[in-house]
Design a protein around this motif. Sequence first.
Motif, mmCIF file in Angstrom:
data_model
loop_
_atom_site.group_PDB
_atom_site.id
_atom_site.type_symbol
_atom_site.label_atom_id
_atom_site.label_comp_id
_atom_site.label_asym_id
_atom_site.label_seq_id
_atom_site.Cartn_x
_atom_site.Cartn_y
_atom_site.Cartn_z
ATOM 1 N N ASP A 63 19.447 25.668 8.550
ATOM 2 C CA ASP A 63 20.252 24.459 8.433
ATOM 3 C C ASP A 63 21.496 24.662 9.299
ATOM 4 N N VAL A 64 21.627 23.870 10.342
ATOM 5 C CA VAL A 64 22.716 24.107 11.308
ATOM 6 C C VAL A 64 24.103 23.735 10.772
ATOM 7 N N SER A 65 24.158 23.156 9.584
ATOM 8 C CA SER A 65 25.480 22.861 9.003
ATOM 9 C C SER A 65 25.981 24.028 8.151
ATOM 10 N N ASP A 66 25.182 25.089 8.044
ATOM 11 C CA ASP A 66 25.548 26.244 7.212
ATOM 12 C C ASP A 66 26.018 27.407 8.101
ATOM 13 N N PRO A 67 27.283 27.823 7.957
ATOM 14 C CA PRO A 67 27.822 28.859 8.849
ATOM 15 C C PRO A 67 26.985 30.141 8.878
ATOM 16 N N ASP A 68 26.528 30.606 7.708
ATOM 17 C CA ASP A 68 25.769 31.863 7.669
ATOM 18 C C ASP A 68 24.422 31.724 8.377
ATOM 19 N N GLN A 69 23.795 30.563 8.192
ATOM 20 C CA GLN A 69 22.481 30.369 8.816
ATOM 21 C C GLN A 69 22.592 30.252 10.343
ATOM 22 N N ILE A 127 27.940 21.998 15.708
ATOM 23 C CA ILE A 127 28.174 22.369 17.113
ATOM 24 C C ILE A 127 29.357 23.346 17.195
ATOM 25 N N TYR A 128 30.356 23.113 16.357
ATOM 26 C CA TYR A 128 31.454 24.090 16.242
ATOM 27 C C TYR A 128 30.888 25.446 15.819
ATOM 28 N N LEU A 129 30.022 25.442 14.802
ATOM 29 C CA LEU A 129 29.489 26.714 14.285
ATOM 30 C C LEU A 129 28.639 27.439 15.324
ATOM 31 N N MET A 130 27.808 26.685 16.009
ATOM 32 C CA MET A 130 26.934 27.308 17.020
ATOM 33 C C MET A 130 27.766 27.822 18.201
ATOM 34 N N SER A 131 28.774 27.066 18.599
ATOM 35 C CA SER A 131 29.631 27.498 19.713
ATOM 36 C C SER A 131 30.360 28.782 19.331
ATOM 37 N N ARG A 132 30.884 28.797 18.124
ATOM 38 C CA ARG A 132 31.642 29.948 17.630
ATOM 39 C C ARG A 132 30.777 31.210 17.595
ATOM 40 N N ALA A 133 29.515 31.044 17.249
ATOM 41 C CA ALA A 133 28.625 32.207 17.148
ATOM 42 C C ALA A 133 28.095 32.643 18.519
#
Length: 260
Positions: A63-69, A127-133
């Motif tokens: 789930d792309v809205s979950d930071p850990d995932q 998109i923030y989470l994916m960019s950050r990772a």
Amino acid sequence: MGRLQDKVAIVTGAGTGIGRACMELFAQEGAKVVGVSRTKANLEKVLAEVEKNGGEGMIVPADVSDPDQVQKVVDETVKAYGRVDVVLNGAGVGYSWDQKSPGSMGSVTETEPDKWREVMAIDLDSIYLMSRAAIPHMQKQGNGSIINISSILGVKGNPDAHAYTAAKGALVNLTRSLCSAYALDGIRANCVCPGFIDTPMIQDHISLFDDEATADRLCPMRRAGTPMEMAYGCLYLASDEASYTNGAIFMLDGGTTARI
Ligand code: NAD
């Protein structure tokens, strides 16, 4: 030699629609593809198609809205392939989400706070989470291409779907900020704004194109686009051919927003 030979590409929303077309096309062009979506069964079908055509990849249901995932997606990609060259952020919810989550695609006065936050989490926070990772890996490599799928509703107002339009508009400007911040690290960030594309997301609206006058009002080409027409635009942005394309807001809409 493929246009993405030996690149490693994470594709979110890869189970259906535009993401699926990107995963298949990127693999065909030599990338090792990492398909991400919530539904494992859909991802398995796409990976089988990729492998049938001689491509290479893996899937990470998440789930792309979950930071850990999201972190897990990037970690597993780097563990398997050692790098992340391309991130195609295609996962998102739109009009069809209203069936699963009634009240999520209304105007502000029709949208409850929990529905607003839900759409924002999936369409923008992801998109923030994916960019950050992913960006720290791209910085180490000295290269990277981030492709964010916004919408024509990211650059135009609309009577409804206000959480969606706000998220997509924010995504356009987040892309501009990413392109400014990381250019000297060799990272490019660009945005694709699809018009009406024949995917599950707008299945309830696609019959509007059956009526010629309505079709003309929606798009000068009087037809919806295909997922593969979007994927070819994304392929350019992912490839080294786009080495000077940074911060572009790429309208792939058959001319819909170009016309008054
Ligand atoms: P789609 O519904 O086929 O694809 C969206 C994908 O995202 C699905 O596979 C879904 O499972 C996945 N997804 C949704 N929420 C997720 C989550 N929380 N975690 C992981 N995966 C999730 O629709 P599409 O048209 O291919 O949409 C792709 C992108 O294009 C979306 O961002 C959408 O907003 C955008 N877009 C589509 C259109 C259109 O007309 N189809 C127009 C403009 C923009």
